[in-house]
Enzyme design. Structure first.
Site, PDB file in Angstrom:
ATOM      1  N   ARG A  89       0.865  -0.987   0.001  1.00 49.82           N
ATOM      2  CA  ARG A  89       0.115   0.089   0.040  1.00 49.82           C
ATOM      3  C   ARG A  89       1.002   1.097   0.047  1.00 49.82           C
ATOM      4  O   ARG A  89       2.246   1.043   0.611  1.00 49.82           O
ATOM      5  CB  ARG A  89      -0.749   0.046   1.212  1.00 49.82           C
ATOM      6  N   LYS A 112      -1.994  -3.080   7.840  1.00 49.38           N
ATOM      7  CA  LYS A 112      -3.265  -2.553   8.795  1.00 49.38           C
ATOM      8  C   LYS A 112      -3.430  -3.188   9.830  1.00 49.38           C
ATOM      9  O   LYS A 112      -3.129  -4.682  10.009  1.00 49.38           O
ATOM     10  CB  LYS A 112      -4.620  -2.834   7.863  1.00 49.38           C
ATOM     11  N   HIS A 180      -3.416   2.379  -5.863  1.00 53.19           N
ATOM     12  CA  HIS A 180      -3.505   1.068  -5.537  1.00 53.19           C
ATOM     13  C   HIS A 180      -4.117   0.170  -6.462  1.00 53.19           C
ATOM     14  O   HIS A 180      -3.966  -0.927  -6.363  1.00 53.19           O
ATOM     15  CB  HIS A 180      -4.973   1.499  -4.691  1.00 53.19           C
ATOM     16  N   ARG A 183      -1.260  -2.197  -6.721  1.00 52.54           N
ATOM     17  CA  ARG A 183      -1.432  -3.395  -5.820  1.00 52.54           C
ATOM     18  C   ARG A 183      -2.498  -4.314  -6.404  1.00 52.54           C
ATOM     19  O   ARG A 183      -1.941  -5.505  -6.212  1.00 52.54           O
ATOM     20  CB  ARG A 183      -1.564  -2.676  -4.319  1.00 52.54           C
ATOM     21  N   HIS A 206      -3.432  -9.893   4.059  1.00 59.23           N
ATOM     22  CA  HIS A 206      -5.031  -9.902   4.142  1.00 59.23           C
ATOM     23  C   HIS A 206      -5.240 -10.797   5.299  1.00 59.23           C
ATOM     24  O   HIS A 206      -4.693 -11.776   5.364  1.00 59.23           O
ATOM     25  CB  HIS A 206      -5.745 -10.367   2.968  1.00 59.23           C
ATOM     26  N   TYR A 215      -9.840 -11.487  -6.338  1.00 58.54           N
ATOM     27  CA  TYR A 215      -9.163 -11.379  -7.368  1.00 58.54           C
ATOM     28  C   TYR A 215      -9.241 -12.649  -8.231  1.00 58.54           C
ATOM     29  O   TYR A 215      -8.862 -12.495  -9.424  1.00 58.54           O
ATOM     30  CB  TYR A 215      -7.577 -11.362  -6.855  1.00 58.54           C
TER      31      TYR A 215
END
Length: 234
Positions: A89, A112, A180, A183, A206, A215
């Site tokens: 990110r 995150k 983004h 990514r 994730h 995806y």
């Protein structure tokens, strides 16, 4: 009946439910039935990655702007290389410090929620980062921001967003070509090349596999396009 989209209907229903929850807490006005109302199922929104060619063009164009200083060109190319080549990110790329030099084969990233992951850096990405570091006119101390603005402060993510906006106009790319999207392209292109979904989940950081599974929809869409273009009866 008024022709509202599913998203608008879901948003209105959410507002009505929130209103009745407030009425129940504040005035003891109960409406248990409202909780049983179900809105329309919203279709899952697929990520919009850039193509392999567009990703290469964005990085190359960022590194060859004749109106910018050499170290700034190298900086911009290095940041975009990290987004596409390592799936970072913007916030993760800009959180790197001088302590991450020289660029290692494996980079420790705090993503995150403080979730830490190890991201391998391919040689071309390591070279881009090290080239920038060798040209940067500012002291890149161990605890200092690696990527700097023109005046020496930590690089603002808005500058990278503005850079990509400018580049997509030059290259004729759609508005969906954002930082983004690089990514997203990292994940989509790995999946198309046969990478394991669990491995991509780990690389992206994730927490849930379901987040990564979006995806597969992008890849399936691409396969349908290829099929429709190539099949003699299509």
């Amino acid at each position: 009946r008024d022709g509202l989209s599913d998203a608008s209907i879901a948003r209105l229903l959410s507002s009505i439910k929130a209103l009745y929850r407030w009425l129940g807490r504040t005035y003891d006005i109960e409406n248990a039935e409202i909780a049983y109302l179900q809105g329309p199922k919203r279709p899952q929104r697929l990520p919009r990655p850039v193509s392999i060619e567009a990703a290469k063009d964005l990085i190359e164009e960022a590194g060859t702007d004749p109106d910018s200083e050499a170290w700034i060109n190298a900086r911009d190319a290095a940041v975009l290389s990290l987004l596409y080549g390592a799936g970072l990110r913007i916030s993760e790329a800009l959180s790197l410090t001088g302590g991450d030099l020289p660029a290692p084969e494996r980079l420790r990233i705090a993503g995150k929620g403080g979730k830490v992951r190890i991201v391998p850096l391919i040689p071309v990405v390591r070279k881009a980062v090290d080239t920038y570091a060798s040209l940067c006119p500012y002291n890149l101390g161990r605890n200092d921001a690696l990527f700097r603005g023109a005046k020496g402060g930590a690089l603002n993510p808005r500058l990278i967003q503005g850079l990509v906006q400018k580049l997509r106009a030059v290259l004729g790319l759609p508005d969906t070509a954002t930082p983004h999207a690089l990514r997203h392209a990292f994940a989509t292109h790995l999946l198309a090349a046969g990478a394991d979904l669990r491995a991509i989940q780990t690389l992206l950081g994730h927490a849930s596999l379901s987040t990564t599974q979006v995806y597969t929809g992008v890849d399936a869409e691409r396969l349908r396009d290829v099929y429709a273009a190539a099949h003699p009866r299509a």
